[in-house]
Design a protein around this motif. Structure first.
Motif, PDB file in Angstrom:
ATOM      1  N   GLU B   8      52.052  72.431  41.406  1.00 62.65           N
ATOM      2  CA  GLU B   8      53.033  72.965  40.459  1.00 62.65           C
ATOM      3  C   GLU B   8      52.781  74.444  40.174  1.00 62.65           C
ATOM      4  OE1 GLU B   8      53.460  70.282  37.173  1.00 62.65           O
ATOM      5  OE2 GLU B   8      54.399  71.828  35.936  1.00 62.65           O
ATOM      6  N   LEU B   9      51.537  74.870  40.296  1.00 60.09           N
ATOM      7  CA  LEU B   9      51.189  76.238  39.892  1.00 60.09           C
ATOM      8  C   LEU B   9      51.133  77.242  41.047  1.00 60.09           C
ATOM      9  CD1 LEU B   9      48.335  75.606  37.268  1.00 60.09           C
ATOM     10  CD2 LEU B   9      50.787  75.972  36.866  1.00 60.09           C
ATOM     11  N   LEU B  14      52.141  82.939  42.980  1.00 61.80           N
ATOM     12  CA  LEU B  14      52.409  84.017  43.944  1.00 61.80           C
ATOM     13  C   LEU B  14      53.643  84.815  43.548  1.00 61.80           C
ATOM     14  CD1 LEU B  14      51.689  82.058  47.232  1.00 61.80           C
ATOM     15  CD2 LEU B  14      50.357  83.963  46.323  1.00 61.80           C
ATOM     16  N   LEU B  15      54.588  84.164  42.897  1.00 56.85           N
ATOM     17  CA  LEU B  15      55.813  84.845  42.462  1.00 56.85           C
ATOM     18  C   LEU B  15      55.641  85.558  41.135  1.00 56.85           C
ATOM     19  CD1 LEU B  15      58.285  82.029  43.541  1.00 56.85           C
ATOM     20  CD2 LEU B  15      58.304  84.375  44.411  1.00 56.85           C
ATOM     21  N   GLY B  16      54.450  85.457  40.554  1.00 60.26           N
ATOM     22  CA  GLY B  16      54.203  86.100  39.262  1.00 60.26           C
ATOM     23  C   GLY B  16      54.949  85.441  38.134  1.00 60.26           C
ATOM     24  N   ASP B  17      55.138  84.141  38.259  1.00 64.55           N
ATOM     25  CA  ASP B  17      55.997  83.426  37.313  1.00 64.55           C
ATOM     26  C   ASP B  17      55.208  82.396  36.499  1.00 64.55           C
ATOM     27  OD1 ASP B  17      59.444  82.302  37.888  1.00 64.55           O
ATOM     28  OD2 ASP B  17      58.327  82.721  36.039  1.00 64.55           O
ATOM     29  N   LEU B  18      53.924  82.640  36.261  1.00 64.60           N
ATOM     30  CA  LEU B  18      53.116  81.763  35.418  1.00 64.60           C
ATOM     31  C   LEU B  18      52.834  82.447  34.087  1.00 64.60           C
ATOM     32  CD1 LEU B  18      50.382  80.260  37.830  1.00 64.60           C
ATOM     33  CD2 LEU B  18      52.513  79.202  37.044  1.00 64.60           C
ATOM     34  N   SER B  19      52.619  81.643  33.071  1.00 66.57           N
ATOM     35  CA  SER B  19      52.179  82.192  31.788  1.00 66.57           C
ATOM     36  C   SER B  19      50.712  82.616  31.943  1.00 66.57           C
ATOM     37  CB  SER B  19      52.306  81.143  30.693  1.00 66.57           C
ATOM     38  OG  SER B  19      51.391  80.077  30.950  1.00 66.57           O
ATOM     39  N   VAL B  20      50.235  83.377  30.992  1.00 65.66           N
ATOM     40  CA  VAL B  20      48.832  83.834  31.035  1.00 65.66           C
ATOM     41  C   VAL B  20      47.887  82.635  31.056  1.00 65.66           C
ATOM     42  CG1 VAL B  20      47.041  85.087  29.762  1.00 65.66           C
ATOM     43  CG2 VAL B  20      49.374  86.002  29.891  1.00 65.66           C
ATOM     44  N   GLU B  23      47.913  80.942  34.481  1.00 67.14           N
ATOM     45  CA  GLU B  23      47.164  81.745  35.463  1.00 67.14           C
ATOM     46  C   GLU B  23      45.683  81.516  35.314  1.00 67.14           C
ATOM     47  OE1 GLU B  23      49.761  85.792  36.205  1.00 67.14           O
ATOM     48  OE2 GLU B  23      47.564  85.881  36.405  1.00 67.14           O
ATOM     49  N   ARG B  24      45.212  81.544  34.073  1.00 72.14           N
ATOM     50  CA  ARG B  24      43.767  81.344  33.848  1.00 72.14           C
ATOM     51  C   ARG B  24      43.361  79.959  34.317  1.00 72.14           C
ATOM     52  NH1 ARG B  24      43.777  83.718  28.034  1.00 72.14           N
ATOM     53  NH2 ARG B  24      43.650  85.935  28.474  1.00 72.14           N
ATOM     54  N   GLU B  25      44.196  78.976  34.055  1.00 73.74           N
ATOM     55  CA  GLU B  25      43.903  77.601  34.467  1.00 73.74           C
ATOM     56  C   GLU B  25      43.750  77.532  35.985  1.00 73.74           C
ATOM     57  OE1 GLU B  25      47.045  74.885  33.449  1.00 73.74           O
ATOM     58  OE2 GLU B  25      46.101  73.183  34.450  1.00 73.74           O
TER      59      GLU B  25
END
Lengths: 190, 222
Positions: B8-9, B14-20, B23-25
């Motif tokens: 899911e992540l 790669l598209l820069g479409d995760l929350s902070v 991303e850390r997860e």
């Protein structure tokens, strides 16, 4: 409705529809291949205006000569590449014979496109994209070519956000496999 | 992290479409999982190729121009071909061609006569249609993507027989890289010649054909 039908169709079937005068099939082929055609124009001619002319001439040749395409002799992408290459070389020869005279508008110049990595170029990517399942191609097209966020794609398609995210990952993997081993990666519909 | 969660992540990462937090997860997981680092590397390659392809496209308005131009040109298969013959001339043509071939031309006329490119014309093509008018054959020839001519050359349309006999319908010059329509005239007897040819001729004053064929058609293939 028709858009969904066209998106699930292979290139070789679409060109047959083009031969019957179906401009929506031409539109779908344009969406799939205009970028590598343009990139080839840039590489050969080093000029954006002339590369646009290559795109226009190439797809007009596709429109007119669709009936002459023989799927038994070559894939559509190979046939299209040959047309593109011929058009670009023709334009290059023509501009060498007729140099710009003083006072003409200077052509817009851009540097040549980046060298393809490891032998994979835009043609390979476009061809591989046309062969992965519709649902995978759709999320990649919406993300990379239309610039939609994952949330926007979810809204546009009505598919839950979590599914869109997983599907994006799956699509990247599927495309990678198709690029690495195109012969083994058969086209399947999900 | 479960496999489903990683799936899911990865793409949105790669598209820069995760929350902070997301991303850390993901980054914490990658630190301890070489298999997933390998997956990320492969996906990143594909991501880069897609970005390259997306960045190198033509301006969006070009598509509209291409489609408008295509819609403005009737595709070969849907063009109306041979028109209805003037009845008196039709009797003459029947006598010359035989009823079978005449019917093949006009009995179910829904297409022009397609012309196929030879190796000399690469991706060119053409189509011929016509009608009898006052004892002459009025021909409309449409050609496209023919090679550019030198100044001392021209194209010529011929009706031809198997034995090499030919009747010229006229000469023309084609617009390079585009479509050209020409109207030519031939004697009605030309219809007894079953083959159609377009040749590339030198302008050397010789009325006979000495150039190479660029387009060919056959009335008997109808």
């Amino acid at each position: 409705m028709f858009g969904a039908v066209v998106r699930g169709v292979e290139d070789e079937e679409l060109i047959r529809w083009v031969a019957e005068g179906d401009d929506r099939a031409l539109s779908e082929l344009y969406d799939r291949y205009s970028r590598p055609v343009y990139a080839t124009g840039i590489r050969v001619l080093g000029d954006a205006s002339l590369a646009e002319e290559v795109v226009q001439d190439t797809f007009m040749s596709v429109w007119r000569a669709a009936g002459s395409f023989d799927p038994g002799r070559a894939r559509f992408s190979t046939w299209l590449y040959r047309i593109t290459r011929n058009r670009a070389v023709d334009l290059d020869r023509r501009r060498q014979v007729r140099p710009l005279s003083a006072g003409d508008e200077p052509l817009r110049n851009v540097s040549g496109g980046p060298e393809p990595e490891g032998g994979v170029d835009g043609w390979d990517v476009a061809r591989a994209l046309s062969r992965i399942p519709d649902v995978h191609r759709e999320v990649l097209t919406l993300s990379y070519f239309e610039g939609l966020s994952q949330r926007e794609i979810s809204r546009r398609t009505g598919v839950p956000l979590g599914t869109i995210k997983s599907r994006t990952t799956a699509a990247l993997k599927r495309l990678h496999r198709s690029l690495v081993n195109p012969a083994a990666e058969e086209y399947r519909r999900d | 992290m479960t496999e489903d969660r990683f799936e899911e992540l990865l793409g949105p990462f790669l598209l820069g479409d995760l929350s902070v937090e997301e991303e850390r997860e993901l980054e914490r997981h990658l630190e301890g999982c070489s298999g997933c680092r390998g997956e990320l590397a492969r996906a990143r390659q594909t991501h880069g190729l897609l970005r390259e392809l997306a960045a190198g496209g033509p301006p969006p308005e070009l598509k509209d121009r291409v489609l408008a131009r295509a819609r403005g040109e009737i595709p070969a298969r849907s063009r109306v071909g041979w028109r209805r013959w003037v009845p008196a001339a039709a009797l003459l043509v029947i006598a010359v061609l035989g009823a079978g071939l005449l019917w093949a031309i006009i009995g179910d006329a829904s297409e022009g006569i397609p012309l196929t490119a030879t190796v000399a014309a690469s991706h060119g093509g053409g189509e011929v249609s016509g009608e009898v008018d006052r004892g002459n054959l009025q021909i409309e020839l449409v050609v496209w993507d023919l090679p550019e001519l030198r100044k001392d050359e021209y194209y010529e349309l011929w009706y031809a027989k198997e034995d090499g006999g030919r009747i010229s319908c006229g000469t023309f010059r084609a617009q390079p890289g585009g479509q050209t329509t020409v109207n030519l005239t031939a004697p009605v007897g030309a219809t007894s010649y079953p083959k159609i040819e377009v040749t590339r001729e030198p302008d050397d004053g010789d009325p006979g054909s000495s150039g190479e064929k660029v387009l060919v058609g056959d009335l008997r293939s109808l």
